[in-house]
Design a protein around this motif. Structure first.
Motif, mmCIF file in Angstrom:
data_model
loop_
_atom_site.group_PDB
_atom_site.id
_atom_site.type_symbol
_atom_site.label_atom_id
_atom_site.label_comp_id
_atom_site.label_asym_id
_atom_site.label_seq_id
_atom_site.Cartn_x
_atom_site.Cartn_y
_atom_site.Cartn_z
ATOM 1 N N LEU A 207 75.163 -11.131 -1.529
ATOM 2 C CA LEU A 207 76.882 -11.298 -0.518
ATOM 3 C C LEU A 207 77.419 -12.685 -0.450
ATOM 4 C CD1 LEU A 207 74.718 -9.151 1.926
ATOM 5 C CD2 LEU A 207 76.621 -8.696 1.142
ATOM 6 N N LYS A 209 78.018 -14.212 -2.388
ATOM 7 C CA LYS A 209 78.804 -14.993 -2.965
ATOM 8 C C LYS A 209 80.300 -14.349 -2.675
ATOM 9 C CE LYS A 209 76.177 -15.215 -7.478
ATOM 10 N NZ LYS A 209 74.758 -14.428 -7.966
ATOM 11 N N LEU A 210 80.087 -13.639 -1.837
ATOM 12 C CA LEU A 210 81.251 -12.035 -1.723
ATOM 13 C C LEU A 210 82.309 -12.884 -0.758
ATOM 14 C CD1 LEU A 210 80.139 -9.079 -2.130
ATOM 15 C CD2 LEU A 210 81.151 -10.472 -3.850
ATOM 16 N N TRP A 213 85.278 -11.329 0.879
ATOM 17 C CA TRP A 213 85.159 -10.599 1.506
ATOM 18 C C TRP A 213 84.915 -10.356 2.912
ATOM 19 C CZ3 TRP A 213 81.157 -5.933 -0.693
ATOM 20 C CH2 TRP A 213 81.217 -5.267 -2.120
ATOM 21 N N VAL A 218 80.647 -7.698 4.820
ATOM 22 C CA VAL A 218 78.846 -8.001 3.887
ATOM 23 C C VAL A 218 77.851 -8.591 5.321
ATOM 24 C CG1 VAL A 218 78.409 -10.829 3.767
ATOM 25 C CG2 VAL A 218 80.586 -10.617 2.807
ATOM 26 N N ARG A 551 77.128 -2.071 -6.093
ATOM 27 C CA ARG A 551 76.284 -3.537 -6.552
ATOM 28 C C ARG A 551 75.341 -3.111 -7.261
ATOM 29 N NH1 ARG A 551 75.492 -6.871 -1.761
ATOM 30 N NH2 ARG A 551 75.505 -8.234 -3.117
ATOM 31 N N GLU A 567 78.325 -9.652 -9.612
ATOM 32 C CA GLU A 567 79.131 -8.992 -8.630
ATOM 33 C C GLU A 567 80.277 -7.544 -9.149
ATOM 34 O OE1 GLU A 567 78.031 -7.545 -5.487
ATOM 35 O OE2 GLU A 567 76.364 -9.016 -5.353
ATOM 36 N N THR A 570 84.997 -8.777 -7.223
ATOM 37 C CA THR A 570 85.651 -10.481 -6.378
ATOM 38 C C THR A 570 85.699 -10.314 -4.837
ATOM 39 O OG1 THR A 570 85.896 -11.010 -8.677
ATOM 40 C CG2 THR A 570 85.927 -12.404 -6.818
ATOM 41 N N ARG A 571 87.005 -10.008 -5.098
ATOM 42 C CA ARG A 571 87.406 -9.503 -3.376
ATOM 43 C C ARG A 571 88.119 -7.947 -3.075
ATOM 44 N NH1 ARG A 571 91.922 -13.932 -2.508
ATOM 45 N NH2 ARG A 571 92.902 -12.368 -1.318
#
Length: 836
Positions: A207, A209-210, A213, A218, A551, A567, A570-571
RNA sequence: GCUGGAGUGGCGGAAUGGCAUACGCGUCGGUCUCAAAAACCGAUGUCCUUACGGGCUUGUGGGUUCAACUCCCACCUCCAGCACCA
């Protein structure tokens, strides 16, 4: 000629046809070009598209079109999440087959999507109910089975009596079925599970890495995965060799444990109470707990109920014998199904102990009230303090003691450091017809055998009786059920459950990359090129379910070596709801606005523009007919201005004439150039910095206002070279608007004599920083923090110049009141602040 | 209770340390018209003042700063998710 309803239909249909015929949005893998994958959450085809779809897909479309003009190789696909219960309900109600009903809905949806002018690559359209798609569902399932990630077990499951099927934990919302809202009950059943918990750690860790978001998504996933650090502590059952392992996040309070509490389903309960005088009461309590629905048992305000088992457990740290109780607030599914109760430092234990007159002991001192006795406490003390009555740990701050005590217990085999998760395995089997059959065969000799790849897909039989009565309809189709075992060839029977539809949507984004592959789920190289999805857009309602499952699938497929990203998305942009009169549009409330009606009257472009302009994409959007008309008026202004200009000989001839150069421009010309460049800058930055469509559109409006002003009030506007400047400004308007209102932009671009190809292939305009640097700037002058004057001064004027201009101004001097200047602060080209 | 988000004109919203209220809607006034609609032009936070001017204003209260919608502290309200998770 003004822009009319007829013009809209003509223009919009013309360009929709053009885009389709010329496959303008076909995406081909091209290693030399940078890719951009825009994805929206595909719809469940239950009828026509509604405003929620319109909003979701318009946002995605603007992004796709913008990125294309920026030179990216854009993949922008669309499909249908086509398995699911409404199709079966329609079958029961109207006698049409789920398949027929679904494909009819898909046709309606597709027509609606085309009317909106979305830039899809229709060549990779897919529907999850096609055997060519679910074949690979089944293949993935067998891979999971082979890797021990798909397994069958019997346990209490969530059961929706109305849908007559099982539900995953994620599908139970407020103890009700996510789809039909009926109360969910518990039932003991043998079911298929996917071992999502195998990935608990990386699902949580990744999470991080996101970063782009939404924070709340998250946070919701973090909560759902629910990692708790603590200790398992071993309590021997007095007089036996049995051990009760309890889990606690508060090992620092172990010396305050005054009883132990087991879940009613705990395997040791019956053994402990056997032969005790309490046995009858215990059995009755177990019976009662089993018959109480989980919803009732779990509801927060329920009184804490429990009974004494008659047995005692030994606290390993002090040898104390404490009573063993069972209670309904201890859940078998979480932790170890057993807790140590510390009434003084846990509110639930406190309430239970008060109710049942159990002993209490303070082991963490409240700094504000260190000598409080348990009898004086009105609630548990759960904050930080120092330990007491805890032997060698007395005086230790409790946060520090957590680790010290855990390690000490570990060393002395009284317990161990441990971690527990809230996330459970995913219950995947459904007793329904309209889903992908689980590709498993039961053989008396060989056990559970997966259907070999060569025999996939296991197709849904068309003749299954869909009555709405309990049990899977597939079980009633003899030819489907009876098979030979693929391993030994003996008589065997098929699994008759189907997969939850969330399985289908957990990997569709991979299939889009290679939608027609009949040899494999997808080509590795294509997925490696297009994945991950650069921008995903959809509703917040999928914050846990779909996004977590996707995921999980991505991580599993990566472990198989089929996918290279950790993942999938990405966005993420979660668009807000569309409201009318303050409430979510819904059929039941009768406040829906039909996109088709709006398109019929104002066109898809107006609808797109309104939806983008009325609110930022993440916010709720209130439907406002007057606002819609305002956008319609604006588009008319643009249309009419362009048409007037280019229908005249001057306008047309001018298109080849070079415009004024900077040193030929007068103040009005420069102002127009400034506004043109400012608009490009504002729109571009709005697109790059988080998709601020509402302000991007307002920037184009500002430019359009400047153009109108230029036309009506500039002397010499009839000069051909000035018209070159004007034409360029109008071209900029059309280009900047083209992702938002693509049909009109194409038509105007053609009207301008520019259209030897679609405007989608024209490069996004760039702004000239020099044109934004005017010779003079307006600055404000503050005296003691209040604005007292406005001045037009040379750009980058120094302090001395500014003083000479400002300190002779009457209003400024008056407010200075003849006092001495203490500070003279210059913010270049913005303001001057004078402190007296 | 925990977690996350939000509070700005009559309304949707803009501005993330530098002229609060961009842009749009609505309202009012005007042009055109026999008239209406459309279109176009202008005004529009609020209070005091005939006016010139001036005071106040971004949920509340404090703080930092020459300067705060923006940063810090405390609080209030609303929305969403989770919740007897040990």
């Amino acid at each position: 000629m003004p822009y009319t309803t007829n013009d809209i239909r003509r223009v919009e249909e013309k360009w929709q046809k053009y885009w389709a015929e010329h496959k303008i949005f076909r995406a081909e893998m091209d290693a030399k070009k940078e890719k951009y994958y825009v994805l929206e959450m595909f719809p469940y085809p239950s009828g026509k598209i509604h405003m929620g779809h319109v909003r979701n897909y318009t946002i995605a479309d603007v992004i796709a079109r913008y990125k294309m003009m920026r030179g990216y190789n854009v993949l922008h696909p669309m499909g249908y999440d086509a398995f699911g219960q409404p199709a079966e309900n329609a079958a029961i109600k109207r006698g049409v087959s789920p398949s027929e009903w679904t494909y009819k809905c898909i046709d309606d949806m597709r027509a609606g999507l085309r009317r909106m002018g979305f830039s899809y690559d229709w060549d990779c359209e897919l529907a999850t109910c096609d055997a060519s798609y679910y074949k690979w569902n089944q293949w993935i399932f067998t891979k999971m089975f082979e890797n021990g990630l798909a397994y069958k077990k019997g346990s209490p499951v969530n059961w929706c009596p109305s849908c007559e099927t099982t539900l995953a934990n994620e599908e139970v919302i407020d103890n009700a079925c996510w789809r039909c809202k009926n109360q969910v009950i518990q039932k003991d059943l043998e079911q298929w599970y996917l071992k999502i918990t195998h990935y608990s750690e990386s699902l949580l860790e990744d999470l991080k890495k996101l970063g782009s978001w939404p924070e709340r998504v998250v946070a919701m996933q973090e909560n759902w995965i629910g990692k708790s650090f603590g200790a398992d502590i071993y309590f021997k059952v007095k007089g036996t060799e049995d051990v009760i392992t309890v889990f606690t996040t508060r090992p620092d309070t172990i010396f305050g444990a005054t009883y132990v509490m087991l879940a009613p389903e705990h395997p040791l309960v019956k053994k402990i109470s056997k032969g005790m005088s309490q046995e009858k009461a215990v059995l009755a309590f177990i019976e009662k707990a089993a018959n109480t629905s989980k919803s009732l048992r779990m509801s927060g305000d329920a009184r804490k109920d429990g009974v004494f088992t008659g047995g005692y457990a030994v606290n390993p740290v002090n040898g104390e014998a404490v009573p063993i109780w069972i209670g309904d607030y201890v859940l078998m599914e979480y932790g170890t199904g057993a807790i140590m109760a510390v009434p003084t430092h846990d509110q639930r234990d406190f309430e239970f102990a008060r109710e049942h007159k159990l002993p209490m002991r303070v082991v963490v001192q409240d700094p504000a009230n260190p000598n409080v006795t348990p009898e004086q406490m009105t609630k548990a003390f759960e904050d930080q303090g120092v330990l007491a009555s805890s032997k060698q740990f007395d005086g230790t701050p409790n946060e520090m003691a957590k680790q010290m005590i855990s390690e000490w217990m570990s060393a002395n085999e009284m317990g161990r450091v441990s971690v527990h998760w809230r996330l459970r395995d995913w219950l995947i089997s459904r007793q329904r017809y309209w889903g992908a059959p689980i590709p498993m065969i039961y053989c008396k000799t060989c056990g559970i055998v997966p259907v070999p790849e060569k025999d996939l897909p296991v197709e849904l039989p068309k003749n299954a009786p869909i009555t709405g009565e309990g049990g899977s309809p597939l079980a009633k189709v003899k030819e489907f059920v009876e098979v030979k075992c693929p391993a030994c060839g003996q008589d065997a029977h098929r699994e008759t459950d189907t997969m939850a539809t969330f399985f289908d949507s957990s990997w569709y984004f991979l299939r889009y990359c290679d939608a027609h592959n009949d040899k494999e789920a997808f080509d590795k190289a294509k997925v490696a090129y297009w994945m991950p999805v650069d921008q995903y857009i959809g509703g917040i309602e999928h914050a846990i379910l779909h996004l977590l499952y996707s995921r999980f699938f991505t991580k599993f497929l990566k472990d198989l070596g089929l996918v290279s990203c950790d993942e999938p998305f990405t966005r993420l942009l979660t668009q807000g709801m569309v409201l009318k009169d303050g409430e979510v549009m819904s059929k039941s409330k009768g406040n829906v606005v039909d996109p088709d009606e709006v398109i019929g009257k104002f066109g898809a472009d107006t609808l797109r523009m309104f939806i983008l302009f009325a609110a930022p994409p993440e916010d709720q959007l209130e439907w406002n007919p007057a606002g819609l008309e305002g956008n319609w008026r604006f588009l008319n202004r643009v249309w009419n201005t362009v048409e007037n200009r280019y229908s005249s000989d001057v306008g047309r001839q001018t298109s080849d004439v070079s415009r004024l150069t900077s040193n030929q421009m007068d103040a009005e010309d420069k102002k127009l150039e400034f506004e043109r460049n400012a608009a490009i800058k504002k729109v571009t930055e709005g697109m790059e910095g988080g998709f601020k469509f509402n302000t991007a559109i307002s920037a184009v409006m500002v430019l359009m206002n400047a153009i109108d002003k230029y036309i009506s009030s500039t002397p010499g506007v009839g000069e051909v070279r000035k018209q070159g400047l004007l034409n360029e400004a109008l071209e900029t308007v059309v280009l900047l608007l083209s992702p938002f209102v693509p049909h009109m932009a194409e038509e105007l671009w053609q009207m301008m004599g520019k259209a030897d190809k679609s405007i989608a292939f024209i490069s996004w305009p760039v702004f000239d920083e020099a044109a934004l640097k005017t010779d003079t700037v307006k600055i404000a002058a503050q005296v003691n923090g209040k604005v007292r004057g406005e001045f037009t001064v040379p750009r980058d004027a120094d302090e001395a110049t500014l003083r000479s201009i400002i300190l002779i101004d009457e209003a400024v001097l008056r407010h200075m009141g003849g006092k001495e200047i203490r500070k003279f602060i210059v913010v270049p080209n913005k303001l001057v602040s004078i402190v007296v």
